[in-house]
Scaffold this motif. Structure first.
Motif, mmCIF file in Angstrom:
data_model
loop_
_atom_site.group_PDB
_atom_site.id
_atom_site.type_symbol
_atom_site.label_atom_id
_atom_site.label_comp_id
_atom_site.label_asym_id
_atom_site.label_seq_id
_atom_site.Cartn_x
_atom_site.Cartn_y
_atom_site.Cartn_z
ATOM 1 N N ALA A 104 0.936 -1.428 0.026
ATOM 2 C CA ALA A 104 -0.036 -0.048 -0.125
ATOM 3 C C ALA A 104 0.868 1.238 -0.207
ATOM 4 O O ALA A 104 0.625 2.347 -0.629
ATOM 5 N N CYS A 105 1.995 1.199 0.578
ATOM 6 C CA CYS A 105 3.047 2.279 0.892
ATOM 7 C C CYS A 105 3.525 2.595 -0.684
ATOM 8 O O CYS A 105 3.482 3.892 -0.958
ATOM 9 N N ARG A 106 3.913 1.570 -1.323
ATOM 10 C CA ARG A 106 4.408 1.712 -2.699
ATOM 11 C C ARG A 106 3.272 2.505 -3.581
ATOM 12 O O ARG A 106 3.637 3.480 -4.401
ATOM 13 N N LYS A 107 2.001 1.908 -3.473
ATOM 14 C CA LYS A 107 0.825 2.571 -4.239
ATOM 15 C C LYS A 107 0.507 3.990 -4.005
ATOM 16 O O LYS A 107 0.458 4.861 -4.908
ATOM 17 N N ILE A 108 0.595 4.480 -2.719
ATOM 18 C CA ILE A 108 0.378 5.745 -2.311
ATOM 19 C C ILE A 108 1.526 6.719 -2.853
ATOM 20 O O ILE A 108 1.194 7.825 -2.910
ATOM 21 N N CYS A 109 2.786 6.132 -2.634
ATOM 22 C CA CYS A 109 3.937 7.191 -3.068
ATOM 23 C C CYS A 109 3.452 7.374 -4.513
ATOM 24 O O CYS A 109 3.980 8.451 -5.227
ATOM 25 N N ILE A 110 3.198 6.358 -5.453
ATOM 26 C CA ILE A 110 2.842 6.630 -6.850
ATOM 27 C C ILE A 110 1.795 7.874 -6.996
ATOM 28 O O ILE A 110 2.104 8.714 -7.720
ATOM 29 N N LEU A 111 0.613 7.530 -6.331
ATOM 30 C CA LEU A 111 -0.161 8.486 -6.287
ATOM 31 C C LEU A 111 -0.022 10.033 -5.802
ATOM 32 O O LEU A 111 -0.240 11.085 -6.625
ATOM 33 N N ALA A 112 0.904 10.003 -4.800
ATOM 34 C CA ALA A 112 1.405 11.306 -4.272
ATOM 35 C C ALA A 112 2.301 12.110 -5.264
ATOM 36 O O ALA A 112 2.262 13.148 -5.412
ATOM 37 N N ARG A 124 -2.542 7.138 3.068
ATOM 38 C CA ARG A 124 -2.831 8.515 2.876
ATOM 39 C C ARG A 124 -1.810 9.453 2.458
ATOM 40 O O ARG A 124 -0.578 9.429 2.905
ATOM 41 N N ALA A 125 -2.104 10.374 1.718
ATOM 42 C CA ALA A 125 -1.174 11.471 1.050
ATOM 43 C C ALA A 125 -2.004 12.988 1.261
ATOM 44 O O ALA A 125 -3.179 13.080 0.482
ATOM 45 N N LYS A 126 -1.323 13.906 1.973
ATOM 46 C CA LYS A 126 -2.129 15.212 1.996
ATOM 47 C C LYS A 126 -1.180 16.243 1.815
ATOM 48 O O LYS A 126 0.065 16.247 2.399
ATOM 49 N N LEU A 158 2.428 11.785 -8.492
ATOM 50 C CA LEU A 158 1.607 12.057 -9.583
ATOM 51 C C LEU A 158 0.630 13.414 -8.979
ATOM 52 O O LEU A 158 0.677 14.410 -9.914
ATOM 53 N N ALA A 159 0.350 13.421 -7.934
ATOM 54 C CA ALA A 159 -0.718 14.404 -7.705
ATOM 55 C C ALA A 159 -0.162 15.800 -7.333
ATOM 56 O O ALA A 159 -0.477 16.834 -7.611
ATOM 57 N N PHE A 160 1.143 15.627 -6.416
ATOM 58 C CA PHE A 160 1.874 16.686 -6.076
ATOM 59 C C PHE A 160 3.267 17.027 -6.855
ATOM 60 O O PHE A 160 3.957 17.902 -6.416
ATOM 61 N N GLY A 161 3.775 16.120 -7.812
ATOM 62 C CA GLY A 161 4.328 16.485 -9.006
ATOM 63 C C GLY A 161 6.170 16.238 -8.559
ATOM 64 O O GLY A 161 6.981 16.594 -9.428
ATOM 65 N N SER A 162 6.251 15.734 -7.461
ATOM 66 C CA SER A 162 7.737 15.429 -7.419
ATOM 67 C C SER A 162 7.787 13.914 -6.745
ATOM 68 O O SER A 162 7.066 13.801 -5.811
ATOM 69 N N HIS A 163 8.831 13.030 -6.967
ATOM 70 C CA HIS A 163 9.139 11.884 -6.540
ATOM 71 C C HIS A 163 8.821 11.656 -5.060
ATOM 72 O O HIS A 163 9.832 12.418 -4.520
ATOM 73 N N VAL A 164 8.139 10.913 -4.497
ATOM 74 C CA VAL A 164 7.990 10.378 -3.082
ATOM 75 C C VAL A 164 8.422 9.074 -3.005
ATOM 76 O O VAL A 164 7.854 8.146 -3.433
ATOM 77 N N TYR A 165 9.690 8.809 -2.365
ATOM 78 C CA TYR A 165 10.143 7.583 -2.097
ATOM 79 C C TYR A 165 9.466 6.713 -0.720
ATOM 80 O O TYR A 165 9.220 7.360 0.196
ATOM 81 N N PRO A 166 9.275 5.169 -0.980
ATOM 82 C CA PRO A 166 8.695 4.688 -0.051
ATOM 83 C C PRO A 166 9.205 4.784 1.326
ATOM 84 O O PRO A 166 8.815 4.478 2.304
ATOM 85 N N ASP A 167 10.794 4.872 1.336
ATOM 86 C CA ASP A 167 11.314 4.731 2.607
ATOM 87 C C ASP A 167 11.251 5.807 3.529
ATOM 88 O O ASP A 167 11.691 5.759 4.628
ATOM 89 N N GLY A 168 10.538 6.946 2.908
ATOM 90 C CA GLY A 168 10.365 8.145 3.817
ATOM 91 C C GLY A 168 8.994 8.057 4.550
ATOM 92 O O GLY A 168 8.618 8.910 5.330
ATOM 93 N N VAL A 169 8.142 7.025 4.148
ATOM 94 C CA VAL A 169 6.823 7.223 4.521
ATOM 95 C C VAL A 169 6.551 6.304 5.612
ATOM 96 O O VAL A 169 6.781 4.999 5.828
ATOM 97 N N PRO A 170 6.123 6.602 6.938
ATOM 98 C CA PRO A 170 5.555 5.846 8.301
ATOM 99 C C PRO A 170 4.774 4.745 7.667
ATOM 100 O O PRO A 170 3.663 5.242 7.131
ATOM 101 N N THR A 171 4.923 3.651 7.859
ATOM 102 C CA THR A 171 4.118 2.431 7.616
ATOM 103 C C THR A 171 4.075 1.498 8.500
ATOM 104 O O THR A 171 4.828 0.886 9.105
ATOM 105 N N LYS A 172 2.639 1.355 8.840
ATOM 106 C CA LYS A 172 2.441 0.138 9.714
ATOM 107 C C LYS A 172 1.233 -0.652 9.136
ATOM 108 O O LYS A 172 0.273 -0.276 8.585
ATOM 109 N N GLY A 173 1.387 -2.005 9.234
ATOM 110 C CA GLY A 173 0.483 -2.870 8.729
ATOM 111 C C GLY A 173 -0.622 -3.399 9.769
ATOM 112 O O GLY A 173 -0.864 -2.707 10.775
#
Ligand code: HSE
Length: 401
Positions: free
Chosen positions: A196-204, A245-247, A206-221
């Motif tokens: 899910a983290c990989r997928k929200i990084c792709i959407l973010a 979520r991406a905001k 696209l939506a916000f214009g610069s690459h967001v890498y998964p390793d910077g995103v707090p992720t809990k399963g």
């Protein structure tokens, strides 16, 4: 247009099947005729209807000047990254369903595609068959996107649905998901929120214009979610979903996270059951949009892949504007500073002390003498520190949808 497939697994074989059986529909709608050229896989498939196309040598694709589009459905980072890069460098369009590849190397591959004047498309990398990449980038292009929140992993949504609807515990629900073929043999990427983290990084990105890498995103399963958590959430009027979520915050920074999250019982996301996915997009002009459908599966995912292949064939001589720039420094907000509302289960709580520590919080009675706390919105670090003093059993974020 001749099309090669790299990786003849579930999705790759679905792509061959859809191109084979829907050639007439595709030609009528798009004016292009798609024809398979090669299928790359190291395995043997005796008796397969597409066996004549199989090769074990990627050079057969790279050196075939007639193959204009290459589909990558191998999964994983290597050798997919190497093969996709080589295809782009040879001037071939590439279409992929590989979310790990796009989330980790999307910026590099998009730049390479631009350099070689070809397209790199990845509709199937998020939400399986749900059209989400193009709607987000094209149909909603007039909007400033505030927030994206999605149920982007079918396996975990199946498990949570079983826990919520049938009181099944996590271990049994996971076993069932594996029996039904939803979860991988090693279900870590699904269950721990990595997929899910990989997928929200792709959407973010696209939506916000610069690459967001998964390793910077707090992720809990969801592996630590218990039936007691599910029941406590229900008492408070919520269900637990794995929400990615991406905001964009008021200071312009991005807040991304993946976590089991309390969503309101009567919200649209709460109604998304089983292996289905859904993604809520909030734009300043359009308001809320919910995209819903099958987030995985052979033909559903192939539908998205072949849609991209058709686009490459139709726009063979032009670049489709869809993508983002390299990662910008400091784009992610510090997780502790992100405004959040939290839910907590606390045993033997001193409720007067709780109310004093968390002004504005709602306190409810849970089962077995527990206190259930719903805080107002405040920086996550402050709320977590205040709750830690009461030794909570569980702390989860709460959203207002
Ligand atoms: N394992 C993924 C899921 C497959 O369960 O959603 C689709 O990406």
């Amino acid at each position: 247009m001749k099309v090669a497939i790299m990786g003849y697994g579930v999705v790759g074989s679905g792509v061959a099947e859809v191109i084979g059986k829907n050639a007439g529909v595709i030609a009528r709608k798009s004016g292009v005729s798609l024809e398979l050229s090669h299928i790359l896989d190291i395995r043997e498939f005796p008796g397969d209807p597409f066996a004549a196309y199989l090769t074990k040598n990627v050079d057969d694709i790279l050196n075939d000047d007639e193959t204009g589009v290459v589909v990558e459905t191998m999964g994983g980072l290597e050798p997919a990254f190497r093969f996709v890069s080589a295809c782009l460098e040879k001037g071939k369009h590439v279409v992929t369903s590989n979310k790990e590849l796009v989330a980790k190397k999307g910026d590099v591959l998009l730049a390479l595609a631009e350099q070689h004047n070809v397209n790199f498309l990845f509709e199937a990398s998020v939400g399986g068959g749900i059209p989400i990449i193009r709607p987000l980038f094209r149909c909603l292009a007039a909007n400033r996107i505030f927030e994206i929140a999605g149920i982007l992993n079918g396996t975990t949504n199946f498990i949570l649905t079983k826990m919520i609807m049938e009181d099944m515990d996590f271990a049994d629900a996971l076993k069932l998901a594996q029996q039904k073929g939803y979860a991988e043999k090693d279900p870590t990427a699904d269950v721990e929120g990595i997929d899910a983290c990989r997928k929200i990084c792709i959407l973010a990105s696209l939506a916000f214009g610069s690459h967001v890498y998964p390793d910077g995103v707090p992720t809990k399963g969801i592996s630590e979610i218990t039936l007691d958590d599910v029941k406590a959430a229900a008492l408070a009027g919520f269900v637990i979903k794995l929400i990615a979520r991406a905001k964009q915050l008021e200071n312009g920074k991005l807040a991304l996270c993946v976590s089991p999250t309390l969503v309101k019982k009567d919200s649209m996301l709460a109604g998304v059951s089983g292996v289905f996915n859904a993604c809520l997009v909030r734009g300043d002009a359009v308001g809320d949009v919910l995209l819903y459908g099958q987030g995985a599966g052979k033909l559903a995912t192939a539908s998205a892949v072949v849609g991209d292949v058709i686009d490459c064939a139709v726009h063979d001589r032009e670049r489709i504007r869809l993508g983002w720039e390299k990662a910008a420094d400091g784009v992610l907000e510090d997780a502790d500073k992100v405004p959040t509302a939290l839910f907590a289960r606390i045993k033997n709580a001193d409720e007067a002390a709780l109310a004093a520590a968390l002004p504005g919080a709602t306190l409810l009675s849970g089962e077995n003498g527990e206190t259930l706390v719903l805080t107002g919105e405040a920086p996550a670090g402050e709320l977590n520190a205040a709750l830690a003093a009461f030794d909570p059993v569980t702390v989860l974020p709460v959203v207002d949808y």
